[in-house]
Design a protein around this motif. Structure first.
Motif, mmCIF file in Angstrom:
data_model
loop_
_atom_site.group_PDB
_atom_site.id
_atom_site.type_symbol
_atom_site.label_atom_id
_atom_site.label_comp_id
_atom_site.label_asym_id
_atom_site.label_seq_id
_atom_site.Cartn_x
_atom_site.Cartn_y
_atom_site.Cartn_z
ATOM 1 N N ARG A 34 0.831 -1.215 0.000
ATOM 2 C CA ARG A 34 0.000 0.000 0.000
ATOM 3 C C ARG A 34 0.869 1.270 0.000
ATOM 4 O O ARG A 34 0.508 2.305 0.580
ATOM 5 N N ILE A 35 2.018 1.201 -0.656
ATOM 6 C CA ILE A 35 2.932 2.331 -0.648
ATOM 7 C C ILE A 35 2.348 3.536 -1.376
ATOM 8 O O ILE A 35 2.775 4.674 -1.168
ATOM 9 N N ASP A 36 1.345 3.289 -2.216
ATOM 10 C CA ASP A 36 0.683 4.385 -2.919
ATOM 11 C C ASP A 36 -0.370 5.075 -2.056
ATOM 12 O O ASP A 36 -0.991 6.046 -2.489
ATOM 13 N N LYS A 37 -0.579 4.574 -0.840
ATOM 14 C CA LYS A 37 -1.516 5.191 0.115
ATOM 15 C C LYS A 37 -0.727 5.551 1.372
ATOM 16 O O LYS A 37 -0.720 4.809 2.360
ATOM 17 N N PRO A 38 -0.051 6.680 1.378
ATOM 18 C CA PRO A 38 0.883 7.004 2.476
ATOM 19 C C PRO A 38 0.225 7.279 3.811
ATOM 20 O O PRO A 38 0.919 7.337 4.829
#
Length: 363
Positions: free
Chosen positions: A80-84
């Motif tokens: 979920r690195i695109d949802k910090p």
């Protein structure tokens, strides 16, 4: 009969609405009949509509990950690195504790910045590891929830063995970060892994998995002070930790409201289902408790005025979120969840300004 047996008002209304909509799809008309003409139904047929093809699986939104090579995309989606926002929610309690310890000990600014950077990297890595552990536990449950059925393990783009190997790499990087700290902090940090591991199991056996998440996500409130000072000042850190747990109950309950209908079908439990129609009242109380406990920790640490200004801004942010959030709307819940993160940011900014002004001899 079914609707009358369901205790949750919001779920009963959903089922009632669905049944009424089903009844409207075909209407039956009985013309006036005489004795010589027996009553006979005349069915009105809906006008012919062009065929529509709707995919049963939702198409996930495009992110920067989708522009990368296909082989690595599932691993990045897994973290979920695109949802910090998840990383930030794990990071903020660390910043509170590090900055408050630096304030109490008159630590140089370089010490504060070094630990902030180190814990920022640790939060990024360990939040991703937590997501991997969660998805390995929830592979089959995720398939039953619309929002999560396209996760890599749920849709089959990664196997459990591949995820396990990847998890080993994540934990190795996390260990490298942890080894930069003193031995008390290394042992304290390692002990949090047991809580992280059992969290996904809690949604199967209790309506309070958000409380267990709070235990894990606010461990930095203890670890940050230990890293700076070499040991935990429990008189300050314990109320800070409890305040963070109450804060987690607020934002993760809002998050859980996104999936409450699917969760009932899948047998998943959450505080969103437990609180039901009383969510706004209960979460408002938890928000006030969270800010009160952080304020109490600040008083015990002899913090100055900027610290309490930050808490005031954080409390105002939580009040705004709870006023605006529609708990029956998924988009609104996501916005509310993200909005709760700003409360943690303002608490950190208050502590940081307080520390900076003290170090500069302004206050």
């Amino acid at each position: 009969m079914l609707c009358s047996t369901i205790r949750r008002p919001w779920l009963r209304s959903v089922l009632t609405h669905s049944s009424r909509a089903a009844c409207r799809e075909s209407s039956v008309w009985f013309p006036h009949a005489s004795q010589s003409h027996p009553l006979s139904p005349c069915i009105r047929l809906a006008p012919k509509q062009p065929a529509r093809f709707v995919s049963s699986a939702p198409v996930p939104p495009t992110t920067w990950i989708d522009r990368l090579p296909p082989r690595i995309r599932p691993y990045l989606h897994l973290t979920r690195i695109d949802k910090p926002i998840g990383t930030l929610l794990l990071f903020y309690p660390c910043t509170w504790s590090i900055t408050m310890a630096s304030y109490a000990l008159d630590a140089p600014l370089t010490t504060n910045l070094a630990y902030i950077g180190l814990f920022g990297l640790g939060a990024l890595v360990m939040r991703g590891a937590g997501c991997t552990i969660n998805d390995m536990w929830d592979k089959h449950l995720d398939r039953a929830v619309e929002r999560t059925r396209m996760r890599p393990l749920a849709q089959g783009s990664l196997t459990r063995n591949e995820a396990l190997v990847f998890l080993g790499g994540q934990l190795a990087i996390g260990l490298c970060v942890l080894l930069q700290l003193n031995w008390n902090s290394i042992l304290l940090g390692a002990s949090s892994l047991s809580v992280v591991t059992i969290y996904p199991l809690m949604k199967r056996i209790t309506y309070w998995p958000q409380a267990v998440l709070g235990l894990a996500f606010n461990w930095g409130a203890l670890l940050g002070w230990s890293a700076v000072a070499g040991t935990v000042n429990w008189s300050v850190c314990f109320p800070l930790y409890l305040g963070g747990i109450c804060w987690t109950l607020v934002y993760d309950s809002i998050y859980a409201h996104q999936d409450k209908i699917d969760d009932v079908k899948a047998g998943i439990r959450s505080t969103a289902l437990l609180f039901g129609e009383k969510s706004r009242t209960i979460l408002s109380t938890l928000s006030a408790t969270a800010m009160s406990l952080v304020t109490y920790a600040g008083m015990l640490n002899a913090q100055g005025a900027p610290f309490y200004l930050g808490i005031g801004l954080g409390g105002a942010q939580l009040a705004k979120v709870l006023w605006r959030t529609n708990f029956d709307d998924r988009v609104s819940c996501w916005k509310g969840f993200v909005g709760c993160g700003w409360a943690g940011f303002w608490v950190w900014m208050g502590a940081l300004v307080d520390y900076g002004t003290k170090a500069a001899g302004i206050l």
